[in-house]
Scaffold this active site. Structure first.
Site, PDB file in Angstrom:
ATOM      1  N   SER A 266       0.803  -1.023   0.115  1.00  0.00           N
ATOM      2  CA  SER A 266       0.038   0.139   0.075  1.00  0.00           C
ATOM      3  C   SER A 266       1.004   1.320  -0.058  1.00  0.00           C
ATOM      4  O   SER A 266       1.756   1.352   0.825  1.00  0.00           O
ATOM      5  CB  SER A 266      -1.099   0.006   1.158  1.00  0.00           C
ATOM      6  OG  SER A 266      -1.660   1.291   1.433  1.00  0.00           O
TER       7      SER A 266
ATOM      8  N   SER B 155      -0.565   4.241   0.305  1.00  0.00           N
ATOM      9  CA  SER B 155      -1.537   5.126   1.013  1.00  0.00           C
ATOM     10  C   SER B 155      -0.642   6.025   2.263  1.00  0.00           C
ATOM     11  O   SER B 155      -0.751   7.240   2.528  1.00  0.00           O
ATOM     12  CB  SER B 155      -2.608   4.613   1.856  1.00  0.00           C
ATOM     13  OG  SER B 155      -3.642   4.174   0.856  1.00  0.00           O
TER      14      SER B 155
ATOM     15  N   THR C  21      -9.016  -1.399   3.348  1.00  0.00           N
ATOM     16  CA  THR C  21      -8.764  -2.130   2.031  1.00  0.00           C
ATOM     17  C   THR C  21      -9.043  -3.677   2.187  1.00  0.00           C
ATOM     18  O   THR C  21      -9.439  -4.004   3.331  1.00  0.00           O
ATOM     19  CB  THR C  21      -7.378  -1.513   1.395  1.00  0.00           C
ATOM     20  OG1 THR C  21      -7.569  -2.092  -0.020  1.00  0.00           O
ATOM     21  CG2 THR C  21      -6.233  -2.197   2.173  1.00  0.00           C
TER      22      THR C  21
ATOM     23  N   LYS D   9     -13.457  -4.042   3.702  1.00  0.00           N
ATOM     24  CA  LYS D   9     -14.226  -3.108   3.570  1.00  0.00           C
ATOM     25  C   LYS D   9     -15.978  -3.698   3.772  1.00  0.00           C
ATOM     26  O   LYS D   9     -16.708  -3.036   4.346  1.00  0.00           O
ATOM     27  CB  LYS D   9     -14.409  -2.492   2.115  1.00  0.00           C
ATOM     28  CG  LYS D   9     -13.040  -1.899   1.741  1.00  0.00           C
ATOM     29  CD  LYS D   9     -13.124  -1.361   0.359  1.00  0.00           C
ATOM     30  CE  LYS D   9     -11.886  -0.962  -0.276  1.00  0.00           C
ATOM     31  NZ  LYS D   9     -12.017  -0.470  -1.462  1.00  0.00           N
TER      32      LYS D   9
ATOM     33  N   ASP E 145     -15.044   5.649  -2.062  1.00  0.00           N
ATOM     34  CA  ASP E 145     -14.490   4.924  -3.505  1.00  0.00           C
ATOM     35  C   ASP E 145     -15.232   5.601  -4.794  1.00  0.00           C
ATOM     36  O   ASP E 145     -14.770   6.090  -5.742  1.00  0.00           O
ATOM     37  CB  ASP E 145     -14.704   3.525  -3.336  1.00  0.00           C
ATOM     38  CG  ASP E 145     -13.219   2.947  -2.788  1.00  0.00           C
ATOM     39  OD1 ASP E 145     -12.442   3.289  -2.613  1.00  0.00           O
ATOM     40  OD2 ASP E 145     -13.502   1.822  -2.326  1.00  0.00           O
TER      41      ASP E 145
ATOM     42  N   GLY F 152     -17.680  -6.559 -14.134  1.00  0.00           N
ATOM     43  CA  GLY F 152     -17.238  -6.847 -12.644  1.00  0.00           C
ATOM     44  C   GLY F 152     -18.607  -6.812 -11.758  1.00  0.00           C
ATOM     45  O   GLY F 152     -19.508  -5.985 -12.066  1.00  0.00           O
TER      46      GLY F 152
HETATM   47  P1  NDP Z   1     -13.537  -8.710  -6.006  1.00  0.00           P
HETATM   48  O1  NDP Z   1     -12.605  -9.761  -5.647  1.00  0.00           O
HETATM   49  O2  NDP Z   1     -14.783  -8.167  -5.120  1.00  0.00           O
HETATM   50  O3  NDP Z   1     -14.383  -8.885  -7.381  1.00  0.00           O
HETATM   51  C1  NDP Z   1     -13.419  -9.190  -8.588  1.00  0.00           C
HETATM   52  C2  NDP Z   1     -14.198  -9.297  -9.862  1.00  0.00           C
HETATM   53  O4  NDP Z   1     -13.310  -9.368 -10.907  1.00  0.00           O
HETATM   54  C3  NDP Z   1     -15.460 -10.210  -9.922  1.00  0.00           C
HETATM   55  O5  NDP Z   1     -16.392  -9.542 -10.802  1.00  0.00           O
HETATM   56  C4  NDP Z   1     -14.718 -11.332 -10.628  1.00  0.00           C
HETATM   57  O6  NDP Z   1     -15.556 -11.951 -11.522  1.00  0.00           O
HETATM   58  C5  NDP Z   1     -13.925 -10.540 -11.685  1.00  0.00           C
HETATM   59  N1  NDP Z   1     -12.804 -11.137 -12.081  1.00  0.00           N
HETATM   60  C6  NDP Z   1     -11.760 -11.710 -11.293  1.00  0.00           C
HETATM   61  N2  NDP Z   1     -10.961 -12.294 -12.369  1.00  0.00           N
HETATM   62  C7  NDP Z   1     -11.360 -12.022 -13.658  1.00  0.00           C
HETATM   63  C8  NDP Z   1     -10.744 -12.518 -14.737  1.00  0.00           C
HETATM   64  N3  NDP Z   1      -9.870 -13.218 -15.031  1.00  0.00           N
HETATM   65  N4  NDP Z   1     -11.608 -12.278 -15.904  1.00  0.00           N
HETATM   66  C9  NDP Z   1     -12.836 -11.568 -15.853  1.00  0.00           C
HETATM   67  N5  NDP Z   1     -13.266 -11.261 -14.508  1.00  0.00           N
HETATM   68  C10 NDP Z   1     -12.643 -11.490 -13.656  1.00  0.00           C
HETATM   69  O7  NDP Z   1     -12.539  -7.456  -6.145  1.00  0.00           O
HETATM   70  P2  NDP Z   1     -12.768  -5.757  -6.111  1.00  0.00           P
HETATM   71  O8  NDP Z   1     -14.143  -5.460  -6.623  1.00  0.00           O
HETATM   72  O9  NDP Z   1     -12.443  -5.528  -4.457  1.00  0.00           O
HETATM   73  O10 NDP Z   1     -11.558  -5.243  -6.748  1.00  0.00           O
HETATM   74  C11 NDP Z   1     -11.726  -5.267  -8.408  1.00  0.00           C
HETATM   75  C12 NDP Z   1     -10.433  -4.435  -8.865  1.00  0.00           C
HETATM   76  O11 NDP Z   1     -10.669  -3.045  -8.528  1.00  0.00           O
HETATM   77  C13 NDP Z   1      -9.251  -4.774  -8.339  1.00  0.00           C
HETATM   78  O12 NDP Z   1      -8.277  -4.888  -9.522  1.00  0.00           O
HETATM   79  C14 NDP Z   1      -8.747  -3.714  -7.246  1.00  0.00           C
HETATM   80  O13 NDP Z   1      -7.502  -3.573  -7.390  1.00  0.00           O
HETATM   81  C15 NDP Z   1      -9.404  -2.455  -8.177  1.00  0.00           C
HETATM   82  N6  NDP Z   1      -9.876  -1.494  -7.158  1.00  0.00           N
HETATM   83  C16 NDP Z   1      -9.106  -0.191  -7.352  1.00  0.00           C
HETATM   84  C17 NDP Z   1      -9.461   0.940  -6.676  1.00  0.00           C
HETATM   85  C18 NDP Z   1      -8.674   2.167  -6.656  1.00  0.00           C
HETATM   86  O14 NDP Z   1      -8.779   3.028  -5.863  1.00  0.00           O
HETATM   87  N7  NDP Z   1      -8.175   2.465  -7.783  1.00  0.00           N
HETATM   88  C19 NDP Z   1     -10.325   0.722  -5.172  1.00  0.00           C
HETATM   89  C20 NDP Z   1     -10.903  -0.463  -5.276  1.00  0.00           C
HETATM   90  C21 NDP Z   1     -10.703  -1.566  -6.084  1.00  0.00           C
HETATM   91  P3  NDP Z   1     -16.572 -13.290 -10.961  1.00  0.00           P
HETATM   92  O15 NDP Z   1     -17.692 -12.905 -10.190  1.00  0.00           O
HETATM   93  O16 NDP Z   1     -16.699 -13.940 -12.327  1.00  0.00           O
HETATM   94  O17 NDP Z   1     -15.479 -14.123 -10.109  1.00  0.00           O
END
Ligand code: NDP
Length: 305
Positions: free
Chosen positions: A32, A34, A85, A89, A125, A151
């Site tokens: 992180s 942060s 994080t 959350k 966020d 997603g």
């Molecule tokens: P979660 O684990 O809650 O969700 C992951 C999502 O990604 C699900 O919808 C999953 O689909 C999908 N997924 C995972 N792998 C693949 C793949 N290979 N192909 C297609 N879909 C895929 O994670 P978060 O929602 O917490 O985070 C998601 C992203 O957002 C991360 O990369 C995180 O780093 C980023 N993020 C960035 C922030 C920022 O401040 N810039 C803040 C918060 C998050 P399925 O349901 O099919 O498993």
């Protein structure tokens, strides 16, 4: 205490810092940036207001099962504000009873403010996302924008709520697992009012999608260099722009494809900066130097781990 140190729950038993302490909790947390981002902002804010000279931001690696105990100890040690994080959350949302109204539909909190006997939960966020899109893609989430959100996890849920609360024209949600996508749509439907919300399979897109979609990637596809595209942009009718929430690596397959097609594109670094800036505003009730935070994040990400 070095700001790059990662602290553990046990460090709170002998905590000696006497200033105003802030912290991020995660698991894992050692990557992180942060602390660098917030401590750079606090150093700048201290130039105008000496009260911030005693503020400092730390990072703690806290396992999910230790979160309630950790938050109790942080409160007892007079911590003033906390960021949460992955994976905290949603867990925190389930046991923090005082959550501001705007964060309630998200079902997740990323910022805690100390109140008398406990913590008040916020989610910054969505603010981070909409400000980053405005700043980097020059787009305002509004009734002129159709959004394709990729997603259905925690980040997608926050983004979907932000889109609906901002009154976008329509929202399409694509996720490889149909059941999680449909569950997300069912949860957010009460906020949609007249905004149409459609579920899509990213591998089988219909051919009547609108032109000029703003594509927001909230999947983890792109975190690893070998990951494939979360969606093929050439299968969409002339998308307007692509925003990838991933910021490390700074370039993802989706962003590379967007740039190759001449589509404006931005990664998630601006979102990270703006969600952090909003959290610091909540804690400090003061103006926050966003540019200083952005510069600090850029240099922290270039520094060797
Ligand atoms: P979660 O684990 O809650 O969700 C992951 C999502 O990604 C699900 O919808 C999953 O689909 C999908 N997924 C995972 N792998 C693949 C793949 N290979 N192909 C297609 N879909 C895929 O994670 P978060 O929602 O917490 O985070 C998601 C992203 O957002 C991360 O990369 C995180 O780093 C980023 N993020 C960035 C922030 C920022 O401040 N810039 C803040 C918060 C998050 P399925 O349901 O099919 O498993």
């Amino acid at each position: 205490m070095s700001e790059l140190k990662t602290y553990a729950l046990s460090d709170l038993d002998n905590w000696t810092f006497e200033g105003t302490a802030l912290a991020v909790l995660g698991h894992p947390i050692k990557h992180s940036v942060s602390p660098q981002m917030h401590n750079a902002a606090l150093a700048e804010m201290a130039k105008r207001d000496p009260r911030f000279a005693t503020w400092k931001y730390f990072r703690f690696d806290i396992a999910p099962e230790d979160l309630p105990v950790a938050l109790g100890k942080l409160h007892a040690r007079n911590f003033h504000g906390i960021n949460l994080t992955v994976p905290h959350k949603v867990i925190a949302f389930d046991f923090i009873s005082d959550v501001v109204l705007s964060a309630q539909p998200i079902g997740a909190i990323n910022t805690l403010m100390r109140v008398k006997d406990s913590w008040r939960g916020y989610n910054t966020d969505g603010y981070g996302l909409s400000n980053a899109i405005k700043e980097e893609l020059l787009l305002v989430l509004s009734e002129n924008i159709d959004v394709l959100l990729l997603g259905a996890g925690g980040a997608a849920r926050g983004a979907a709520v932000e889109c609906l609360q901002s009154g976008v024209r329509s929202l399409y949600i694509a996720n490889r697992t149909a059941s999680t996508r449909d569950a997300l749509i069912a949860q957010i439907k009460p906020l949609a009012h007249k905004i149409p919300v459609h579920g899509l399979d990213p591998a089988k897109l219909p051919n009547d999608l609108p032109e000029n979609l703003l594509v927001i990637n909230a999947t983890s596809a792109g975190l690893k260099p070998t990951d494939s595209l979360p969606i093929d942009l050439t299968a969409l009718p002339r998308p307007r722009a692509a925003f990838d929430m991933i910021y490390n690596p700074p370039e993802t397959p989706l962003l590379t494809q967007a740039r190759a097609l001449g589509i404006p594109a931005a990664n998630g670094l601006g979102m990270l900066v703006h969600q952090g800036a909003r959290a610091l505003e909540i804690w400090s009730e003061a103006a926050v130097p966003v540019d200083v935070m952005r510069t600090a994040v850029h240099s922290a990400m270039k520094a060797p781990a």
